[in-house]
Scaffold this active site. Structure first.
Site, short mmCIF file in Angstrom:
data_model
loop_
_atom_site.label_atom_id
_atom_site.label_comp_id
_atom_site.label_asym_id
_atom_site.label_seq_id
_atom_site.Cartn_x
_atom_site.Cartn_y
_atom_site.Cartn_z
N GLY A 48 9.00 10.84 100.35
CA GLY A 48 8.01 9.77 100.47
C GLY A 48 8.14 8.69 99.41
CG ASP B 115 16.25 15.15 100.11
OD1 ASP B 115 15.27 14.48 99.72
OD2 ASP B 115 16.13 16.29 100.63
CE LYS C 154 12.87 14.59 104.24
NZ LYS C 154 11.81 15.08 103.34
CG ASN D 279 18.68 22.98 96.35
OD1 ASN D 279 18.30 22.44 95.29
ND2 ASN D 279 18.03 23.98 96.91
CG ASN E 297 10.77 21.36 93.48
OD1 ASN E 297 11.46 21.88 92.59
ND2 ASN E 297 11.32 20.70 94.50
CB CYS F 81 13.26 15.78 77.43
SG CYS F 81 13.09 17.58 77.31
CB CYS G 68 9.26 17.29 74.92
SG CYS G 68 10.87 16.95 74.16
CB CYS H 158 0.30 21.94 104.35
SG CYS H 158 0.59 20.27 104.87
CB CYS I 193 15.87 17.84 74.59
SG CYS I 193 14.53 16.85 73.88
#
Lengths: 423, 423
Positions: B92, B113, B136, B159, B194, B236, B239, B260, B318
């Site tokens: 989205g 994606d 996608k 992925n 996610n 980061c 962090c 959902c 980092c």
């Protein structure tokens, strides 16, 4: 049909990459290609859906919207199908607003524009190069009907600033009126790019007592705003004469010289998003509807303000709506009191949404004799190009001492505007 | 036109039968098939344009962008063609970001994606019902190549959270590296949904010293944020452990239960617009780049903050970047001084843009021993659902007294988070 064939071809090609030595799959692909050479028709768009379902399956285009209910954001999302919205101006903001509302499953959309799609529009979202030459309304209907066939689309390829165009505009807004509405639409979104068209939308909405939302993006493409206008209750577009006059002069100059305004898909996308978000909050009764929200992209600064109506407004329909609004105050107060009492008695479970639909403080009737622009951060309308200073740097615009003095104060306000511009 | 494409496909298939191990020919066929899926792509789409022109004619797709120069916003707009941007997650937010950058004429886009288009995605902008079933990335290439053939599109249907996917991701970011860049891209935009994928982007960018921008939208669809991350210079994604831990727990719970998430085209469109606007300001050097910008749609409230890196960050890359950043301070200071002097001598004409590219105050080296979250308005990351209170109501999050105490303070911070959530 053909789309499916092409997708199957892609899958076959991907499989072939994994197992290169598979002559049978090459044969299968040949068959597919040959089959496609016999032209068959049929767009693969989805069919209509009768009821919005909250079922969580990949094939349900409304599952993520109906989830707003389970999340406690919206009480009854499907109500969106009862609503009609008119969008005036299907350009960089209006077209994206139309697509958002279409994807949200709005009941009916009325689209107004007189322009055609050009390659010069391609730096903004929505229109595609192959639509060049089509009217913007036709191109919009083509795209939107493919996205969501459940939405009723009405398109009007006309110029609302002509006498005939204005008549058709008014008539279309009034059509299908029910007893609950003053007009046949629930909201008008103004997404036009010039002063004249805004004044025409303002006139129509004042005449009809129609709530509308205005939007705009600056000529330098880096700022914009949205505004809620409720005839009689908030300032109309003609209520703040000095600002508007200044804007008009500037805009006419621009047009005479044929200057090309800059535009960005980012600024216009943000303004369209804020506009439709405000419309959804207004219609579906969640969150706080913003009376005014500015967007200064250079500083990511978002000023807000409220504007009261001007009792000396030059628009007679606005003055009439103001009078009606004041006259109906006792009835409003009684209704508000009854509602509060009803809620107090059923107070065990808190309401999901706010009762103050627009987040607008009701105008104190004793105070309306003095027109004032109340703002924590005042913003110039379209046509005046300047960068917005930070909120804390903003000098307060002094309220006109009395409304009858507005015309005399014009020069003084102009001087203040100039000072703001040069600061 | 399509007939020719189909015949060319047949020839390719026949050739492939002769030489089965020819991955390049499979790629070519894929391109042909994807091109055919865009109905009007062959015929009416525009042809490529060699140089961006500022000429004000309807047929020039870049006129309104080049006008940013005349408006004094951007000094050299055409530089955008030199830049490469990687977008991770074409959902989205990512798909709309990709479309905006494509319409802006970005040089090269890398799209990542692993998902396919579903009808359940239709409540957000970009994908169309007839693309259901396509990956996608394929669907995005189909749409974007039709909109602007000048943009070089690279798509990766993989992925990034798998070992193999991560390797390909890293390699693709490094490809085409020039001496001026640490990697082959100028910016990475994270548009994933996610925690795990965000941590993977964080890992890759820390390893490569790659500047990136993160974005996110809450599960209840009514708030979101964008954030700039410069390895070694800003915090980061790993962090701020307590917030992240809280987020992870919440998100895993959500996933286990198969809840959902709600989504709205408005919120996602606004976040995509703010994200790409920030990217344009960063690349084309205008305005102030926001280190963090939140969006609470219910109240139209936009919190900002800055986050310093945590010297005790759990991510070794980092910590290494932080060390390098501190070590390079003398060189940075000297360069800044030389630049200031050069500008002072040529001060007759003021520069159009800011020199502080990211609007980030340089970390005072003596102060980095204490990790702190400096915020005028702190915001919870994705996965924690709560409404943002108004800026002035915000309790200040106390900075951890010393960085070594962070783990001990986790419970205390969790209590404070809970208190914030219930307030």
């Amino acid at each position: 049909m053909e789309e499916e064939q092409l997708q199957a071809l892609l899958r076959d090609l991907d499989a072939l990459r994994q197992r290169p030595d598979d002559p049978a799959s090459i044969d299968r692909m040949r068959e597919r290609v040959v089959a496609m050479m016999n032209p068959a028709a049929g767009a693969a768009s989805r069919s209509k859906i009768k009821d919005m379902s909250a079922e969580v399956v990949d094939s349900n285009p409304y599952s993520r919207l109906m989830a707003l209910q389970r999340m406690g954001v919206v009480e009854n999302y499907e109500r969106i199908r009862d609503y009609s919205i008119a969008i005036v101006g299907i350009g960089g903001v209006g077209s994206v607003a139309a697509e958002m509302l279409t994807r949200c499953g709005i009941g009916r959309l009325l689209l107004y524009d007189y322009d055609t799609v050009e390659l010069a529009n391609m730096n903004r979202l929505f229109f595609r190069p192959e639509q060049v030459g089509m009217t913007k309304t036709d191109a919009a209907v083509q795209t939107l009907s493919g996205i969501n066939p459940d939405v009723v689309l009405e398109s009007y390829s006309l110029n609302i600033t002509t006498v005939k165009g204005f008549e058709t505009f008014l008539a279309s807004l009034k059509a299908r009126s029910s007893h609950e509405r003053s007009t046949g639409v629930d909201l008008v979104l103004s997404c036009v790019d010039n002063y004249e068209a805004r004044m025409v939308v303002n006139q129509a909405c004042n005449e009809l007592g129609q709530t509308w939302m205005e939007s705009g993006v600056s000529e330098d493409a880096v700022s914009g705003h949205i505004q809620l206008l409720v005839p009689g209750e908030t300032a109309c577009f003609a209520c703040a004469p000095p600002l508007v006059v200044a804007s008009r002069v500037d805009e006419r100059t621009l047009k005479r010289e044929g200057v090309c305004a800059a535009s960005l898909p980012t600024t216009m996308g943000v303004v369209a998003g804020l506009l439709v978000q405000n419309a959804l909050k207004y219609l579906l009764n969640f969150g706080q509807v913003s009376p005014y929200l500015g967007y200064n992209s250079l500083k990511d600064y978002f000023p807000t303000m409220e504007m009261r109506p001007n009792p000396q407004c030059s628009n007679p329909a606005c003055v009439q709506r103001q009078k009606e609004y004041m006259d109906s105050k006792p009835a409003r107060d009684a209704a508000a009191k009854a509602k509060m009492e009803a809620e107090a008695s059923a107070a065990s479970e808190g309401p999901v949404h706010q009762d103050n639909e627009w987040n607008i403080s009701v105008v104190d009737d004793e105070d309306t004799a003095s027109s004032s622009i109340r703002s924590t951060a005042d913003v110039l309308p379209e046509g005046l190009v300047r960068e917005l200073p930070a909120a804390d740097l903003y000098p307060e615009l002094p309220a006109a001492a009395s409304s009858s003095a507005i015309d005399d104060d014009l020069e003084e306000l102009q001087r203040q505007l100039d000072a703001l511009n040069s600061s």
